[in-house]
Scaffold this active site. Sequence first.
Site, PDB file in Angstrom:
ATOM      1  N   THR A 161      -5.492  -3.753  -1.602  1.00  0.00           N
ATOM      2  CA  THR A 161      -4.492  -2.692  -1.447  1.00  0.00           C
ATOM      3  C   THR A 161      -3.144  -3.135  -1.986  1.00  0.00           C
ATOM      4  OG1 THR A 161      -5.641  -1.854   0.510  1.00  0.00           O
ATOM      5  CG2 THR A 161      -3.364  -1.146   0.188  1.00  0.00           C
ATOM      6  N   TYR A 162      -2.750  -4.344  -1.675  1.00  0.00           N
ATOM      7  CA  TYR A 162      -1.460  -4.852  -2.144  1.00  0.00           C
ATOM      8  C   TYR A 162      -1.417  -4.900  -3.668  1.00  0.00           C
ATOM      9  CZ  TYR A 162       2.432  -8.028  -2.992  1.00  0.00           C
ATOM     10  OH  TYR A 162       3.586  -8.594  -3.443  1.00  0.00           O
ATOM     11  N   VAL A 163      -2.468  -5.440  -4.289  1.00  0.00           N
ATOM     12  CA  VAL A 163      -2.500  -5.512  -5.752  1.00  0.00           C
ATOM     13  C   VAL A 163      -2.425  -4.118  -6.356  1.00  0.00           C
ATOM     14  CG1 VAL A 163      -3.929  -6.166  -7.731  1.00  0.00           C
ATOM     15  CG2 VAL A 163      -3.732  -7.708  -5.788  1.00  0.00           C
ATOM     16  N   THR A 165      -0.934  -1.505  -5.152  1.00  0.00           N
ATOM     17  CA  THR A 165       0.423  -0.957  -5.073  1.00  0.00           C
ATOM     18  C   THR A 165       1.310  -1.530  -6.177  1.00  0.00           C
ATOM     19  OG1 THR A 165       1.274  -2.660  -3.538  1.00  0.00           O
ATOM     20  CG2 THR A 165       0.243  -0.695  -2.570  1.00  0.00           C
ATOM     21  N   LEU A 166       1.098  -2.794  -6.538  1.00  0.00           N
ATOM     22  CA  LEU A 166       1.903  -3.380  -7.617  1.00  0.00           C
ATOM     23  C   LEU A 166       1.576  -2.716  -8.946  1.00  0.00           C
ATOM     24  CD1 LEU A 166       1.779  -7.191  -6.715  1.00  0.00           C
ATOM     25  CD2 LEU A 166       3.340  -5.409  -5.894  1.00  0.00           C
TER      26      LEU A 166
END
Length: 270
Positions: A161-163, A165-166
């Site tokens: 999820t974090y990747v 968003t980037l």
Amino acid sequence: MSEASDVTNGQPVALVTGASSGIGRAFALRLGAMGYRVIAVGRRADRLDALANALPAGRLDPIIADLGTDAGIAAVAEACAREPLTLLVNNAGLAHYGSFAAVPAADIAEVLRVKTLATTLLAHAAVPGMLARGGGTIVNVAGMLAFGAAAPLGPTPGRATYVATLAHLVALSQALAEELRAGNIRVQALCPGIVATEFHMRQGMDLSALPRMTAEDVVTASLAGLALGEVVCAPGVEDVGLLDGARRANLTAFGGQSPTLATRYRQQAE
């Protein structure tokens, strides 16, 4: 760094989210020293007070808000629309690392809200005023993992999820840079690698033994990148041709499509 100015008193105005630590704090200190009035957004009043004390009197206006909530996003978006912003730095972030199957849905939603929804809505609130004033700048702080979704996980159990968003921030910045260029609004996706901040410690990761860039160097790269006209600024990438190559590869793939089913799929279906 040339910017549009506050039409009221000639003083440039910057709003920085996640300003209480790390890259956001470094941005706030640098911009305040450059003569900006800094609107600093963070969740901890004590840290914003300390930041205000580090700048000349009257140079910093704090906003205590949690961009993981609807109320927090609405409050900061209202400030983006109300204030004569010269510069918006969308820096606030968090990452609930973990196996995608095991991370609680609430944690996934919080990451998406802070890194994707808040960033997009704050830019949306700031742009009309920037257009009316004849220009401005938006910096969206992403990271080199935007280009590393397929990279080996290493010591982390997962970071999907974090990747994602980037990658959203890079795509959003590139699309807005193209759309808003005629309105004299510059947009940058700032993509540092590993930075010496509290970020990884909050994930329970000790990266102190690894070479890490300082937050101050990240800010230096961002401001220099704006002067160079870079839409994607990667502070630790020496060969800028790598970034240009990634952009060209994306456009080549985009331009290679047709309304005819590709041969490999027709053959597989036979």
